[in-house]
Write a protein that holds these residues in place. Sequence first.
Motif, PDB file in Angstrom:
ATOM      1  N   UNK A  83       0.835  -1.208   0.000  1.00 27.73           N
ATOM      2  CA  UNK A  83       0.000   0.000   0.000  1.00 27.73           C
ATOM      3  C   UNK A  83       0.864   1.249   0.000  1.00 27.73           C
ATOM      4  N   UNK A  84       1.844   1.299   0.874  1.00 24.93           N
ATOM      5  CA  UNK A  84       2.716   2.466   0.961  1.00 24.93           C
ATOM      6  C   UNK A  84       3.508   2.667  -0.325  1.00 24.93           C
ATOM      7  N   UNK A  85       3.948   1.566  -0.920  1.00 25.14           N
ATOM      8  CA  UNK A  85       4.676   1.686  -2.191  1.00 25.14           C
ATOM      9  C   UNK A  85       3.776   2.268  -3.269  1.00 25.14           C
ATOM     10  N   UNK A  86       2.515   1.840  -3.292  1.00 25.14           N
ATOM     11  CA  UNK A  86       1.571   2.399  -4.261  1.00 25.14           C
ATOM     12  C   UNK A  86       1.349   3.886  -4.027  1.00 25.14           C
ATOM     13  N   UNK A  87       1.135   4.275  -2.769  1.00 26.89           N
ATOM     14  CA  UNK A  87       0.894   5.696  -2.476  1.00 26.89           C
ATOM     15  C   UNK A  87       2.088   6.522  -2.919  1.00 26.89           C
ATOM     16  N   UNK A  88       3.307   6.018  -2.637  1.00 28.00           N
ATOM     17  CA  UNK A  88       4.488   6.771  -3.090  1.00 28.00           C
ATOM     18  C   UNK A  88       4.472   6.917  -4.613  1.00 28.00           C
ATOM     19  N   UNK A 119       5.420  -5.024  -3.277  1.00 29.66           N
ATOM     20  CA  UNK A 119       5.994  -3.836  -2.640  1.00 29.66           C
ATOM     21  C   UNK A 119       7.452  -3.665  -3.043  1.00 29.66           C
ATOM     22  N   UNK A 120       8.208  -4.752  -2.955  1.00 30.69           N
ATOM     23  CA  UNK A 120       9.651  -4.686  -3.220  1.00 30.69           C
ATOM     24  C   UNK A 120       9.943  -4.291  -4.657  1.00 30.69           C
ATOM     25  N   UNK A 121       9.111  -4.752  -5.603  1.00 32.71           N
ATOM     26  CA  UNK A 121       9.310  -4.396  -7.009  1.00 32.71           C
ATOM     27  C   UNK A 121       9.210  -2.884  -7.213  1.00 32.71           C
ATOM     28  N   UNK A 122       8.213  -2.272  -6.613  1.00 33.00           N
ATOM     29  CA  UNK A 122       8.025  -0.834  -6.793  1.00 33.00           C
ATOM     30  C   UNK A 122       9.153  -0.059  -6.127  1.00 33.00           C
ATOM     31  N   UNK A 123       9.528  -0.485  -4.925  1.00 33.20           N
ATOM     32  CA  UNK A 123      10.575   0.249  -4.206  1.00 33.20           C
ATOM     33  C   UNK A 123      11.930   0.081  -4.885  1.00 33.20           C
ATOM     34  N   UNK A 124      12.311  -1.138  -5.224  1.00 31.97           N
ATOM     35  CA  UNK A 124      13.633  -1.355  -5.818  1.00 31.97           C
ATOM     36  C   UNK A 124      13.735  -0.785  -7.219  1.00 31.97           C
ATOM     37  N   UNK A 125      12.708  -1.027  -8.020  1.00 29.15           N
ATOM     38  CA  UNK A 125      12.841  -0.719  -9.436  1.00 29.15           C
ATOM     39  C   UNK A 125      12.198   0.597  -9.856  1.00 29.15           C
ATOM     40  N   UNK A 126      11.513   1.270  -8.952  1.00 28.89           N
ATOM     41  CA  UNK A 126      10.972   2.592  -9.266  1.00 28.89           C
ATOM     42  C   UNK A 126      11.516   3.630  -8.294  1.00 28.89           C
ATOM     43  N   UNK A 127      11.378   3.383  -6.996  1.00 27.87           N
ATOM     44  CA  UNK A 127      11.822   4.368  -6.013  1.00 27.87           C
ATOM     45  C   UNK A 127      13.340   4.557  -6.051  1.00 27.87           C
ATOM     46  N   UNK A 128      14.108   3.482  -6.014  1.00 27.86           N
ATOM     47  CA  UNK A 128      15.562   3.645  -6.038  1.00 27.86           C
ATOM     48  C   UNK A 128      16.038   4.166  -7.386  1.00 27.86           C
ATOM     49  N   UNK A 129      15.324   3.782  -8.455  1.00 28.73           N
ATOM     50  CA  UNK A 129      15.680   4.312  -9.771  1.00 28.73           C
ATOM     51  C   UNK A 129      15.409   5.800  -9.863  1.00 28.73           C
ATOM     52  N   UNK A 130      14.526   6.289  -8.982  1.00 28.34           N
ATOM     53  CA  UNK A 130      14.182   7.709  -8.954  1.00 28.34           C
ATOM     54  C   UNK A 130      15.041   8.481  -7.955  1.00 28.34           C
TER      55      UNK A 130
END
Length: 408
Positions: free
Chosen positions: A121-126, A171-182
């Motif tokens: 959920x938190x990964x989606x909101x981010x 969750x991990x997919x969004x954080x690793x591959x979107x958040x860290x890429x950003x």
Amino acid sequence: MTDTHARPRPAGRRGRRAALCGTAAAAALVAGLLAGPAASAAPGTFVHPGVTVSAAQLDFVREKVNAGEQPWKDAYDQMTGSGYADLDRTPRPREVVECGPYSDPNLGCTDEREDAIAAYTDALVWYLTGDERYARKSIELMDAWSATLRDHTNSNAPLQTGWAGSSWPKAAEIIKYAYTADGGTWANEGRFADLLRDVYLPKVIAGSDSNGNWELTMTEAAVGISVFLEDKASYDRAMDTFRVRVPAYVYLASDGDLPKTVPGSGRDSRDEIIAYWQGLDHFENGVTQETCRDLTHTGYGISSISHIAETSRIQGDDLYGTDVGERLRYALGFQSKYALGAQPPSWLCGGAVKDDLGPITEVGFNALHTRLGNAMDNTQTLTEQKRPQGTNNLFVAWETLTHAENPN
């Protein structure tokens, strides 16, 4: 076309992993002998984020939410108004999660599942807002569990591992591959990858001979974890299990007088098959192995079929136009008809079906109706009535938001 119409051992990491690898290798050999040679299902290069939702799908949702369009705005408000999006949430990890039948005892079972859904959920909101507090909260939850959890025990361990293990990779997919890429950072990503590889994957990769929703949810977790880890061998093995289990879970008339069985299950006689199918002795397109158990568990199985098919499509192998998609279409329609209140015929469960299907129709309906153009009257009516579809507090979450009318 109109449709007619799934329940945990502390040890040193090296020793634990070696023992599990031995078990997994033996199971893989047996599976290979049963299935024969098969082409690899794993993509040459994995797509990220790519577990149930893709970057293109999330970008579409962000545009709709920012524009205040429905049903996405209501679905977003539902998600952010839930406790899963609470930035004050405190992780509740345990070294050993013990789950008995129907989660009794429940020693960390609910905490683990809900922390995993909260991380997603938190990964989606981010992703949808750019508010880094939510990415950091998602990371906090994943870090707490990766620093603590070592095992799942008791009779529901495989299913519990499948439930939580289906949410963590999203969750991990969004954080690793979107958040860290950003530009964001996740210092303990490697430790979390080890958790999925060493604690979760060995519990789910070998499958289950229990009711079909068990193996389907466990396989969903194995597929998602394999994508995150970019583990092609485990991905292939999980997809081999999926291709065998779906025909043994959803009946089509082309199967003959009796449903298909999983090779090696030992259910060879008519009486054994009927007993496994909850006493059902008449079969029509779309009825499932658990329909006469209840619609809730049937919904778990259908949901995992949808999730795995969606992940496979994102990874480059679209199964919706195959036997898998046909069985999913009929399963959704058959169950939706009775979830809407139709009176079952006497041959079906003695003329009564139990419980509710749950918030599980959006992913399959979007793929088969929005993208492929199948008319699915019963499924459409039920899906639109239940919007926004939220979470079942196990492994399904916010799918009106992520998949309603999503063309990507």
